[in-house]
Design an enzyme around this catalytic site. Structure first.
Site, PDB file in Angstrom:
ATOM      1  N   ASP A 262       0.843  -1.208   0.000  1.00  0.00           N
ATOM      2  CA  ASP A 262       0.000   0.000   0.000  1.00  0.00           C
ATOM      3  C   ASP A 262       0.875   1.254   0.000  1.00  0.00           C
ATOM      4  O   ASP A 262       0.363   2.379  -0.093  1.00  0.00           O
ATOM      5  CB  ASP A 262      -1.011  -0.010   1.165  1.00  0.00           C
ATOM      6  N   SER A 263       2.215   1.065   0.036  1.00  0.00           N
ATOM      7  CA  SER A 263       3.131   2.182  -0.184  1.00  0.00           C
ATOM      8  C   SER A 263       2.990   2.724  -1.603  1.00  0.00           C
ATOM      9  O   SER A 263       3.558   3.768  -1.934  1.00  0.00           O
ATOM     10  CB  SER A 263       4.580   1.743   0.064  1.00  0.00           C
TER      11      SER A 263
ATOM     12  N   GLU B 237       8.942  -4.107  10.564  1.00  0.00           N
ATOM     13  CA  GLU B 237       9.322  -2.791  10.020  1.00  0.00           C
ATOM     14  C   GLU B 237       9.672  -1.828  11.152  1.00  0.00           C
ATOM     15  O   GLU B 237       8.915  -1.700  12.135  1.00  0.00           O
ATOM     16  CB  GLU B 237       8.166  -2.208   9.192  1.00  0.00           C
TER      17      GLU B 237
ATOM     18  N   ASP C 107      -0.950  -6.062  -0.242  1.00  0.00           N
ATOM     19  CA  ASP C 107      -1.389  -5.462   1.023  1.00  0.00           C
ATOM     20  C   ASP C 107      -2.903  -5.306   1.064  1.00  0.00           C
ATOM     21  O   ASP C 107      -3.508  -4.818   0.092  1.00  0.00           O
ATOM     22  CB  ASP C 107      -0.773  -4.063   1.186  1.00  0.00           C
TER      23      ASP C 107
HETATM   24  O1  KIV Z   1       3.607  -1.179   1.581  1.00  0.00           O
HETATM   25  C1  KIV Z   1       4.797  -1.461   1.773  1.00  0.00           C
HETATM   26  O2  KIV Z   1       5.701  -1.062   1.027  1.00  0.00           O
HETATM   27  C2  KIV Z   1       5.133  -2.271   2.934  1.00  0.00           C
HETATM   28  C3  KIV Z   1       6.581  -2.511   3.204  1.00  0.00           C
HETATM   29  C4  KIV Z   1       7.152  -1.331   3.873  1.00  0.00           C
HETATM   30  C5  KIV Z   1       6.808  -3.746   3.977  1.00  0.00           C
HETATM   31  O3  KIV Z   1       4.275  -2.704   3.626  1.00  0.00           O
END
Ligand code: KIV
Length: 295
Positions: free
Chosen positions: A47-48, A185, A86
């Site tokens: 979700d980043s 994290e 995610d």
């Molecule tokens: O969404 C993402 O990039 C993450 C990573 C930081 C593990 O959850």
């Protein structure tokens, strides 16, 4: 298409005993194809994507439908890497029924093989229900960005003894609930080491030191595609943003100077046709142009 053997959930589980697991985020077809060809074990449709691609400040801004679009684009690259997607904020917080339904959409419509969700003991029932629906779940502990408002910012977690003990208990609870792996994290290295020791599923670290069973980074950070400063735990292996700016600047300069396109980059017709067109012959032979492309 990748030449690497496909990575499955059981393969990831077995890698608790090494070799170390590699994971990067990818949000679209080209990035997934690049990650796969580089031999990366797992692609996280994180979700980043909210920050890296859509320019939002927080991951809270992405919806289930946005995650499905990105996951499906990644899946169409047919990567050898395991695709983990995610579950976005509020897609598993309202009820377990809704969580299972939404996880199912990420698998069926998004083409992922597993989902990831944030939280520890508070998510155990939800994890159990999703796993019972035959959907593999990856846990995520420590600095969980979906809790940014509750945490009061993006801060390293587990520095106090009680917090560290709680995180170890959370990891054990998630393992008990059936997760196949846990992302850690933003936690101190010694705590990540203790959690890695405490559970039998692989831990994947990001800003968690070197003792975890694998590492994950954001695609744009590893390749130096994001503008601005990166967090301390990021190592950029390229500076593609600078290279892209230089390449596009060169292209623009060539267009302006007439150096692009060249003869070799241009389609041609036979000389007689060219002569006829140069003499204005096309106008006398051509019927009235239509306003509709289909007619
Ligand atoms: O969404 C993402 O990039 C993450 C990573 C930081 C593990 O959850």
């Amino acid at each position: 298409m990748s030449t690497h053997a496909p990575i499955t959930v059981p393969v990831v589980r077995e890698r608790k005993s090494g070799p170390k697991l590699t994971m990067v985020t990818a949000y679209d077809h080209p990035s997934a194809s690049i990650a796969s060809e580089a031999g990366i074990d797992m692609i996280l449709v994180g979700d980043s994507v909210a920050n890296a691609v859509h320019g939002f400040e927080k991951t809270l801004s992405v919806t289930l439908d946005i995650m499905i679009i990105h996951s499906a684009a990644v899946e169409r690259a047919k990567p050898h890497s395991l695709i983990v997607v995610d579950m976005p904020w509020m897609s598993y917080h309202v009820s377990d029924e809704e969580a299972v339904r939404n996880a199912g959409r990420l698998i069926r419509e998004g083409g992922a093989s597993a989902v990831k969700l944030e939280g520890g003991a508070n998510r155990v029932e939800t994890v159990k229900r999703i796993v019972a629906a035959e959907i593999p779940v990856m846990g995520h502990l420590g600095l969980t960005p979906q809790s940014v408002n509750a945490m009061g910012g993006y801060k390293v977690q587990g520095k106090a003894i009680e917090d560290a003990q709680q995180m170890i208990a959370d990891a054990r609870a998630l393992e008990e609930a059936g997760v196949f792996s846990i992302v850690l994290e933003g936690v101190p290295d010694v705590l990540a080491a203790a959690i890695t020791e405490a559970v039998n599923v692989p831990t994947i670290g990001i800003g968690a030191g070197d003792a975890t069973d694998g590492q994950v980074l954001v695609f744009h950070d590893v390749l130096g595609l994001g503008g601005g400063r990166y967090p301390k735990f990021v190592r950029s292996y390229a500076d593609l943003r600078e290279q892209a700016i230089a390449a596009l600047g060169e292209y623009a300069e060539d267009v302006r100077s007439g150096a692009f396109p060249s003869e070799d980059e241009t389609y041609h017709v036979r000389d007689e046709v060219a002569r006829m067109l140069a003499d204005g012959g096309a106008l006398s032979d051509t019927t009235q142009p239509s306003s509709s492309p289909s007619s």
